[in-house]
Design a protein around this motif. Structure first.
Motif, PDB file in Angstrom:
ATOM      1  N   VAL A  68       0.834  -1.208   0.000  1.00  0.00           N
ATOM      2  CA  VAL A  68       0.000   0.000   0.000  1.00  0.00           C
ATOM      3  C   VAL A  68       0.868   1.257   0.000  1.00  0.00           C
ATOM      4  CG1 VAL A  68      -1.642   1.352   1.365  1.00  0.00           C
ATOM      5  CG2 VAL A  68      -1.998  -1.101   1.059  1.00  0.00           C
ATOM      6  N   LEU A  69       1.806   1.323   0.932  1.00  0.00           N
ATOM      7  CA  LEU A  69       2.603   2.551   1.039  1.00  0.00           C
ATOM      8  C   LEU A  69       3.493   2.765  -0.185  1.00  0.00           C
ATOM      9  CD1 LEU A  69       3.460   2.496   4.834  1.00  0.00           C
ATOM     10  CD2 LEU A  69       1.905   4.035   3.645  1.00  0.00           C
ATOM     11  N   SER A  70       4.070   1.689  -0.687  1.00  0.00           N
ATOM     12  CA  SER A  70       4.939   1.888  -1.856  1.00  0.00           C
ATOM     13  C   SER A  70       4.105   2.250  -3.084  1.00  0.00           C
ATOM     14  CB  SER A  70       5.819   0.670  -2.120  1.00  0.00           C
ATOM     15  OG  SER A  70       5.010  -0.435  -2.359  1.00  0.00           O
ATOM     16  N   THR A  71       2.865   1.758  -3.156  1.00  0.00           N
ATOM     17  CA  THR A  71       2.011   2.114  -4.295  1.00  0.00           C
ATOM     18  C   THR A  71       1.637   3.601  -4.221  1.00  0.00           C
ATOM     19  OG1 THR A  71       1.147  -0.130  -4.335  1.00  0.00           O
ATOM     20  CG2 THR A  71      -0.128   1.534  -5.503  1.00  0.00           C
ATOM     21  N   VAL A  72       1.258   4.068  -3.039  1.00  0.00           N
ATOM     22  CA  VAL A  72       0.887   5.485  -2.885  1.00  0.00           C
ATOM     23  C   VAL A  72       2.091   6.380  -3.188  1.00  0.00           C
ATOM     24  CG1 VAL A  72       0.160   7.230  -1.215  1.00  0.00           C
ATOM     25  CG2 VAL A  72      -0.931   4.985  -1.218  1.00  0.00           C
ATOM     26  N   LEU A  73       3.205   6.059  -2.557  1.00  0.00           N
ATOM     27  CA  LEU A  73       4.395   6.896  -2.742  1.00  0.00           C
ATOM     28  C   LEU A  73       4.917   6.811  -4.181  1.00  0.00           C
ATOM     29  CD1 LEU A  73       6.227   6.139   0.624  1.00  0.00           C
ATOM     30  CD2 LEU A  73       5.037   8.240  -0.009  1.00  0.00           C
ATOM     31  N   GLY A  74       4.899   5.599  -4.737  1.00  0.00           N
ATOM     32  CA  GLY A  74       5.374   5.411  -6.107  1.00  0.00           C
ATOM     33  C   GLY A  74       4.505   6.171  -7.100  1.00  0.00           C
ATOM     34  N   PHE A  75       3.196   6.186  -6.828  1.00  0.00           N
ATOM     35  CA  PHE A  75       2.252   6.900  -7.694  1.00  0.00           C
ATOM     36  C   PHE A  75       2.544   8.404  -7.658  1.00  0.00           C
ATOM     37  CE2 PHE A  75      -1.847   8.904  -8.621  1.00  0.00           C
ATOM     38  CZ  PHE A  75      -2.208   8.242  -9.787  1.00  0.00           C
ATOM     39  N   ILE A  76       2.730   8.926  -6.440  1.00  0.00           N
ATOM     40  CA  ILE A  76       3.020  10.363  -6.294  1.00  0.00           C
ATOM     41  C   ILE A  76       4.319  10.708  -7.027  1.00  0.00           C
ATOM     42  CG2 ILE A  76       3.601  12.191  -4.624  1.00  0.00           C
ATOM     43  CD1 ILE A  76       1.768  10.669  -2.631  1.00  0.00           C
ATOM     44  N   LEU A  77       5.298   9.856  -6.841  1.00  0.00           N
ATOM     45  CA  LEU A  77       6.598  10.098  -7.468  1.00  0.00           C
ATOM     46  C   LEU A  77       6.492  10.067  -8.993  1.00  0.00           C
ATOM     47  CD1 LEU A  77       8.948  10.306  -5.388  1.00  0.00           C
ATOM     48  CD2 LEU A  77       9.942   8.389  -6.593  1.00  0.00           C
ATOM     49  N   ALA A  78       5.649   9.159  -9.498  1.00  0.00           N
ATOM     50  CA  ALA A  78       5.462   9.073 -10.951  1.00  0.00           C
ATOM     51  C   ALA A  78       4.821  10.355 -11.476  1.00  0.00           C
ATOM     52  CB  ALA A  78       4.597   7.864 -11.289  1.00  0.00           C
ATOM     53  N   LEU A  79       3.858  10.893 -10.705  1.00  0.00           N
ATOM     54  CA  LEU A  79       3.213  12.146 -11.119  1.00  0.00           C
ATOM     55  C   LEU A  79       4.247  13.269 -11.192  1.00  0.00           C
ATOM     56  CD1 LEU A  79      -0.123  12.152  -9.056  1.00  0.00           C
ATOM     57  CD2 LEU A  79       0.166  11.653 -11.493  1.00  0.00           C
ATOM     58  N   ILE A  80       5.133  13.291 -10.199  1.00  0.00           N
ATOM     59  CA  ILE A  80       6.169  14.335 -10.174  1.00  0.00           C
ATOM     60  C   ILE A  80       7.113  14.164 -11.364  1.00  0.00           C
ATOM     61  CG2 ILE A  80       8.158  15.247  -8.879  1.00  0.00           C
ATOM     62  CD1 ILE A  80       6.633  14.329  -6.314  1.00  0.00           C
ATOM     63  N   LEU A  81       7.549  12.911 -11.574  1.00  0.00           N
ATOM     64  CA  LEU A  81       8.520  12.659 -12.650  1.00  0.00           C
ATOM     65  C   LEU A  81       7.903  12.824 -14.037  1.00  0.00           C
ATOM     66  CD1 LEU A  81      10.530   9.606 -11.284  1.00  0.00           C
ATOM     67  CD2 LEU A  81      11.301  11.957 -11.491  1.00  0.00           C
ATOM     68  N   ASN A  82       6.578  12.858 -14.114  1.00  0.00           N
ATOM     69  CA  ASN A  82       5.913  13.024 -15.405  1.00  0.00           C
ATOM     70  C   ASN A  82       5.893  14.495 -15.838  1.00  0.00           C
ATOM     71  OD1 ASN A  82       4.605  11.806 -17.595  1.00  0.00           O
ATOM     72  ND2 ASN A  82       2.615  12.522 -16.849  1.00  0.00           N
ATOM     73  N   ASN A  83       6.213  15.391 -14.887  1.00  0.00           N
ATOM     74  CA  ASN A  83       6.261  16.815 -15.232  1.00  0.00           C
ATOM     75  C   ASN A  83       7.559  17.154 -15.945  1.00  0.00           C
ATOM     76  OD1 ASN A  83       3.800  17.356 -14.010  1.00  0.00           O
ATOM     77  ND2 ASN A  83       4.774  17.517 -11.989  1.00  0.00           N
ATOM     78  N   GLU A  84       7.509  18.237 -16.704  1.00  0.00           N
ATOM     79  CA  GLU A  84       8.726  18.715 -17.360  1.00  0.00           C
ATOM     80  C   GLU A  84       9.517  19.530 -16.343  1.00  0.00           C
ATOM     81  OE1 GLU A  84       9.861  18.414 -20.445  1.00  0.00           O
ATOM     82  OE2 GLU A  84       8.187  17.348 -21.392  1.00  0.00           O
ATOM     83  N   PHE A  85      10.710  19.151 -16.061  1.00  0.00           N
ATOM     84  CA  PHE A  85      11.569  19.994 -15.214  1.00  0.00           C
ATOM     85  C   PHE A  85      13.024  19.684 -15.513  1.00  0.00           C
ATOM     86  CE2 PHE A  85      10.550  16.234 -12.714  1.00  0.00           C
ATOM     87  CZ  PHE A  85      11.769  15.850 -12.191  1.00  0.00           C
ATOM     88  N   ARG A  86      13.885  20.571 -15.103  1.00  0.00           N
ATOM     89  CA  ARG A  86      15.310  20.402 -15.347  1.00  0.00           C
ATOM     90  C   ARG A  86      15.828  19.201 -14.561  1.00  0.00           C
ATOM     91  NH1 ARG A  86      19.968  23.938 -15.847  1.00  0.00           N
ATOM     92  NH2 ARG A  86      19.590  25.290 -17.634  1.00  0.00           N
ATOM     93  N   GLY A  87      16.631  18.410 -15.206  1.00  0.00           N
ATOM     94  CA  GLY A  87      17.223  17.264 -14.508  1.00  0.00           C
ATOM     95  C   GLY A  87      16.257  16.091 -14.373  1.00  0.00           C
ATOM     96  N   ARG A  88      15.171  16.101 -15.177  1.00  0.00           N
ATOM     97  CA  ARG A  88      14.194  15.021 -15.063  1.00  0.00           C
ATOM     98  C   ARG A  88      14.810  13.662 -15.397  1.00  0.00           C
ATOM     99  NH1 ARG A  88       8.547  14.209 -18.312  1.00  0.00           N
ATOM    100  NH2 ARG A  88       9.921  14.125 -20.103  1.00  0.00           N
ATOM    101  N   LYS A  89      15.682  13.670 -16.418  1.00  0.00           N
ATOM    102  CA  LYS A  89      16.300  12.412 -16.830  1.00  0.00           C
ATOM    103  C   LYS A  89      17.170  11.835 -15.717  1.00  0.00           C
ATOM    104  CE  LYS A  89      16.258  12.694 -21.815  1.00  0.00           C
ATOM    105  NZ  LYS A  89      16.979  13.147 -22.990  1.00  0.00           N
ATOM    106  N   ILE A  90      17.907  12.760 -15.061  1.00  0.00           N
ATOM    107  CA  ILE A  90      18.781  12.314 -13.966  1.00  0.00           C
ATOM    108  C   ILE A  90      17.922  11.763 -12.827  1.00  0.00           C
ATOM    109  CG2 ILE A  90      20.456  13.086 -12.218  1.00  0.00           C
ATOM    110  CD1 ILE A  90      21.375  15.182 -14.309  1.00  0.00           C
ATOM    111  N   ALA A  91      16.849  12.494 -12.506  1.00  0.00           N
ATOM    112  CA  ALA A  91      15.965  12.047 -11.422  1.00  0.00           C
ATOM    113  C   ALA A  91      15.416  10.658 -11.717  1.00  0.00           C
ATOM    114  CB  ALA A  91      14.827  13.045 -11.240  1.00  0.00           C
ATOM    115  N   ARG A  92      15.037  10.433 -12.978  1.00  0.00           N
ATOM    116  CA  ARG A  92      14.508   9.118 -13.336  1.00  0.00           C
ATOM    117  C   ARG A  92      15.580   8.039 -13.216  1.00  0.00           C
ATOM    118  NH1 ARG A  92      10.510   9.756 -18.542  1.00  0.00           N
ATOM    119  NH2 ARG A  92       9.003  11.102 -17.546  1.00  0.00           N
TER     120      ARG A  92
END
Lengths: 424, 293
Positions: B81-105
């Motif tokens: 449950v917790l990893s799904t919630v946190l992973g989902f939030i993180l995916a939403l963040i990583l789906n945005n355009e921002f500097r260093g997105r590739k590195i973050a991924r």
């Protein structure tokens, strides 16, 4: 159809769990199958599974195989070295698949003997080699008057203390439990960051703690007739004492998870003042680059009992794979070669152990004075009752009792429960 | 005619190797485990005969089993449950355009790409009271005077293990969801914006329904992986003290290879298999049916 496919995929993935309960895979390095007497080249083959004692074991066996094959070109010897983590899995898997090794080097033998899988020691070792063993060691593998395994090495335990810490805290080396408690109190008062006493009650070796305290309180696993006496008053008193040491804050903070190796590291680093440990600690401390000023003394006792050292002994056993005379001779040759005095001394020294043969003991005692006192200790120490088939349950049972007691359980009730379970 | 027959048989020929592999490495061991769970097995691993459900009754009557079963449920539910919630939030963040997105991924992949044993050892090394890096860091920073015991109770240990489990599971969820997010056509959001939908409405009305299939896959796989996970608990506590941090898998390992009770270990294995089978089937059928609707 899609649903069916998805469900079957899920099913197959879950099988990982089910398969886990069966035979875990063993890493074999070309171990030969059952017996292939006189293969195409007319050689007799022997396969051995050996425990890995340390970093040098594998190389030692590789050299051994080379030397052995050079001298006995008619014997095809294969040695698989397995870590202690894997060896039981590998051996049990091989046995369940009717592929038992010919020779096994491990600590326990009773379960294999109970299943009639072993040959008596005198059938697979020449008389000359058999006579080299300390009789007290051979007796540890006695079931109903027959010796089923021969010792390959031993280690003994004693009290190690940090001489500098004891001097600074102005305490003498303790010989009794009362003195030990007082020493711990003084060390704690001297420096609260130091753990005065090291205790290991982990799944790894919690049975050793049980032995140290009960044997040195006049108790133990069994009575003189070999009956289990796990819940004797002496044992209850001993475990209560050890647990009280933890509760009083005189020990490492987490005895259920700090293994002996963690304690040895802390002892080497000067964070643990005293601990009971094996004769290999000096090698461990030197290899770890520690420079601690330590001394060795007998394990403290209670109630006027003589100090008893705990001995640990490992063995060689031979599985009954319906050998021909030639094969049995090859196995005897293997043991004669292994126990040749010089080679055997190298084997024992390789990882800092103690010899299990009289001649080996004499050679090592001559070579090294500090070894001489250990050779004496190992000759008179107590051993775990590993010849009894209930040993596995007892070993895990006493560890569980210790850990339950650490969590606040009643030692007497826990040991009563264990005794009843084992007696069933 | 010949060609037609071949074409009909062709798919089966292609899947034949995997069916053979599955049969040899999965089906046969399962049959062995079921047989073992219903047999009397000697300590050396030799089957002595049929014993009915004796192994199951022995296991279920032991006091440790109830504790271990409860631990397994807590462990699986908390981590998934917790990893799904946190992973989902993180995916939403990583789906945005921002500097260093590739590195973050790329950084996200690290916990996933590292062996679990190494991960667990690192966590053990961090939280250790005596030589742990967390205490060392806090001491160096002058925030504490004496090392803190981060694991004073069995429950504390178990919580750390769950935290480690979550940490290593998040990347998998993130990448599953991220792949789902990237397949969503941006025109949906444009249309919703024109219609005046706010961020939360877009999240719940567009994003969630469209990534549901990715979430289903990651959740079902995670339930299975986490339930069966052995290395984290084994490396950090070995289930100690007194089974308080054991899950079914570590417990059955100890039963089989420390206590020599392979029959009972097989019984635990079958119980775990049944639980997983029920949970995963219910979840799969439920979500797939909903998907069809």
């Amino acid at each position: 159809m899609k649903k069916l496919a998805a469900l079957s995929l899920i099913l197959s993935m879950m099988c990982g769990l089910a398969a886990c309960g069966s035979s875990g895979g063993g890493s074999s390095e070309g171990g030969s199958d059952a017996k292939d007497e006189g293969g195409s080249d007319g050689k007799v083959s022997i396969n051995v599974i050996a425990a890995q004692y340390g970093q040098n074991t594998k190389t030692w066996w590789e050299d051994f195989v080379k030397d052995f094959t050079a001298e006995h070109s008619d014997i095809d010897l294969t040695v698989e070295v397995e870590s202690w983590n894997d060896i039981y899995t590998v051996v049990n898997t091989r046995i369940s698949n009717n592929d038992a090794p010919d020779i096994l080097n491990i600590d326990v033998f009773a379960n294999y003997q109970a299943d009639d899988l072993l040959l008596p020691a005198e059938d697979f070792v020449s008389k000359e080699t058999y006579d080299k063993m300390y009789p007290a060691f051979l007796e540890q593998s006695d079931v109903d008057g027959t010796i089923w395994a021969i010792p390959d090495l031993a280690s003994a335990r004693a009290l190690y203390y940090n001489a500098d810490i004891l001097k600074d805290a102005q305490v003498e080396v303790p010989t009794t439990w009362d003195e030990l408690t007082e020493a711990c109190k003084a060390i704690k008062a001297h420096d609260s960051k130091i753990y005065p006493w090291g205790i290991d009650m982990t799944t790894d070796e919690g049975q050793a703690a049980f032995a140290y305290y009960t044997w040195n309180n006049g108790g133990g696993f069994v009575d003189d007739e070999g009956n289990w006496t796990l819940n004797s008053d002496k044992n209850v008193e001993a475990i209560e004492y050890a647990v009280q040491m933890v509760k009083d804050g005189y020990t490492n903070s987490d005895p259920a998870n700090d293994t002996r190796y963690d304690l040895q590291d802390m002892f080497g680093a000067g964070q643990v003042a005293m601990m009971i440990g094996p004769n290999s600690i000096p090698t461990y401390i030197a290899d770890g680059g520690y420079s601690v000023n330590y001394g060795v003394a007998p394990i403290p006792t209670n109630g006027g009992v003589d100090s008893v050292s705990a001995g640990v002994m490992d063995r060689f056993m031979c599985f009954d794979n319906e050998y021909s005379d030639a094969e049995l001779e090859a196995i005897k040759t293997f043991f004669d070669f292994f126990y040749e005095d010089e080679r055997y001394s190298e084997w024992v020294l390789m990882e800092g152990f103690l010899p299990a043969t009289i001649s080996g003991g004499e050679i090592l005692a001559k070579q090294d004075e500090s070894m001489a006192s250990w050779v004496d200790i190992v000759g008179s120490c107590n051993f775990y009752p590993t010849a009894k088939t209930e040993w596995d349950d007892v070993k895990q049972g006493v560890i569980n009792v210790e850990q339950q007691a650490l969590l606040g359980g009643n030692v007497k009730e826990l040991l009563d429960e264990l005794q009843n379970e084992i007696a069933e | 005619m010949k060609n037609k027959t071949f074409r009909k048989a062709e798919p089966y020929i292609w899947i034949l190797p995997s069916i053979i592999l599955m049969a040899v490495f999965i089906l046969i061991p399962i049959i062995f485990v079921f047989r073992m769970s219903l047999s009397e097995v000697s300590k050396a691993g030799i089957i002595r005969g049929f014993s009915g459900f004796a192994n199951f009754t022995k296991v279920m009557n032991s006091s440790a089993f109830k504790l271990v079963l409860r631990n397994t449920i807590v462990w699986t539910v908390a981590v998934v449950v917790l990893s799904t919630v946190l992973g989902f939030i993180l995916a939403l963040i990583l789906n945005n355009e921002f500097r260093g997105r590739k590195i973050a991924r790329a950084v996200m992949v690290f916990p996933w790409a590292t062996t679990l044993v190494i991960q667990a050892s690192a966590w053990k090394f961090i939280i250790d009271t005596d030589y742990g890096t967390l205490n060392t860091l806090l001491l160096r920073l002058g925030l504490i005077d004496q090392g803190i015991n981060w694991t004073p109770t069995a429950e504390a240990y178990f919580t750390w293990e769950i935290a480690c489990g979550i940490f290593v599971t998040i990347p998998f969820v993130t990448f599953c969801v991220l792949s789902g997010l990237q397949s969503i056509d941006t025109t949906y959001y444009e249309a919703a914006t024109v219609d005046g939908a706010n961020y939360w409405q877009q999240l719940f009305q567009i994003t969630m329904p469209l990534v549901r299939s990715s979430l289903t896959v990651s959740t079902v796989l995670n339930i299975i992986y986490v339930f069966n996970s052995f290395p984290i608990i084994w490396t950090i506590t070995k289930g100690d003290p007194a089974n308080h941090t054991d899950t079914l898998v570590t417990y059955l390992y100890k039963l089989a290879f420390y206590n020599g009770k392979q029959g009972q270990a097989a019984a635990v294995s079958v119980i775990g298999f049944t639980i997983l089978l029920i949970c995963a089937s219910v979840y799969m059928v439920y979500t797939l049916r909903k998907g069809d609707e």
